[in-house]
Design an enzyme around this catalytic site. Structure first.
Site, short mmCIF file in Angstrom:
data_model
loop_
_atom_site.label_atom_id
_atom_site.label_comp_id
_atom_site.label_asym_id
_atom_site.label_seq_id
_atom_site.Cartn_x
_atom_site.Cartn_y
_atom_site.Cartn_z
N LYS A 269 -2.91 6.11 -3.87
CA LYS A 269 -4.04 7.11 -3.93
C LYS A 269 -3.27 8.18 -4.37
CE LYS A 269 -3.65 4.64 0.50
NZ LYS A 269 -2.63 4.50 0.51
N TYR B 11 3.24 9.64 -0.32
CA TYR B 11 4.36 8.95 0.61
C TYR B 11 6.37 9.48 -0.14
CZ TYR B 11 0.10 6.56 2.44
OH TYR B 11 -1.11 6.29 2.58
N HIS C 116 -7.77 9.49 -1.79
CA HIS C 116 -7.12 9.64 -0.21
C HIS C 116 -7.88 10.64 0.71
CE1 HIS C 116 -2.65 9.31 1.39
NE2 HIS C 116 -3.71 8.84 2.03
N ASP D 139 0.84 -0.98 -0.15
CA ASP D 139 0.04 -0.05 0.28
C ASP D 139 0.48 1.56 -0.01
OD1 ASP D 139 -2.71 1.28 0.64
OD2 ASP D 139 -1.21 2.41 1.50
#
Length: 274
Positions: A75, A50, A108, A45
């Site tokens: 996301k 990120y 998200h 994930d």
């Protein structure tokens, strides 16, 4: 060891125990994901926010596994909401990952202040119809956000990924998910470690000859949640994966669930991004 799988509402299977890479430094991501794959994880994930999608893709490409062996989620971030922006963001994520097809794409955050998640969701529906995504879902959506999609007759999300742990059991959302065949996926599953010293959990860990984290992850699995613990420590990566071997009785599951305090470790979707 292998992890159990769950069937999403469109028939796609998702490994119930995944590996999260939130806050994993981009320069370390490929090595850490490689360790996770070597241990046995088959669900990774990530997210645009990120900044490590590329490392995830590199680890999978350099492994001995085929692309079909690993389920990958990423996301769309808040500033990419809206129809055209969502299409462009998806193309960019897919390029960073180095994939032709993505397994699961999530909005998200609902970002209610922007009020663009309906248009974003319609873009997701088109990407799914075009065969570029195997499944589409959301993250951090509230009951009213999900209900709005349903009232408009849009595709039911396969997943809602939410903060969920013994101090935040999200009962109302989970009941709604079950009613509409939406899988609950837990982020921050151990509350960033806040629940690991709880006496109920530490006592169960002693009784099961397990770590407190393993007990909490086993609780998630027993509830039917998809759970995505994150670690950068090799021993902890392996320990978390072994949580599938911890069995909890019904009263033990209930005892952990009774710890709920409605206490968040992350942002409140009512306010974020504010």
């Amino acid at each position: 060891m292998t992890t159990p799988t769950l069937d999403l509402n469109n028939g796609v299977s998702i490994p119930q125990l995944g590996f999260g890479v939130f806050q994993v430094p981009p320069k370390d991501t490929a090595d850490i994901v490689t360790q996770a794959l070597d241990v046995g994880y088959r669900h990774i994930d990530t997210a645009l926010a990120y900044h490590n999608e590329q490392g995830v893709g590199e680890a999978i490409a350099s492994s001995s596994l085929s692309r079909d062996d690993v389920f990958v989620t990423t996301k769309l971030w808040n500033y990419d909401q809206g129809t055209d922006a969502a299409f462009k963001a998806f193309d960019a994520s897919l390029e960073r990952l180095g994939f032709d097809v993505l397994d699961l794409y999530l909005i998200h955050w609902p970002a209610p202040q922007q009020d663009r998640y309906v248009d974003t969701w319609k873009a997701f529906e088109q990407l799914y119809a075009d065969g570029r995504i195997r499944a589409i879902g959301v993250s951090n959506f509230r009951v009213e956000d999900l209900q709005r999609l349903l009232d408009l007759g849009l595709t039911v999300p396969v997943v809602n990924q939410i903060e969920l742990h013994p101090y935040l059991t999200q009962d109302e959302l989970r009941i709604f998910h079950d009613k509409h065949e939406i899988v609950t996926e837990a982020w921050s599953p151990i509350a960033q470690g806040a629940v690991l010293d709880d006496p109920v959990i530490t006592e169960l860990a002693r009784a099961k000859d397990a770590t407190p984290a393993q007990v909490v992850i086993a609780w998630h699995l027993a509830l039917g949640n998809v759970v995505i613990p994150k670690s950068v420590t090799p021993d902890r990566i392996a320990e978390n994966f072994a949580s599938t071997e911890v069995e909890l009785a019904g009263d033990e599951i209930d005892a952990i669930s009774a710890l709920n305090r409605n206490e968040r470790t992350g942002p409140d979707p009512w306010e974020f991004p504010g």
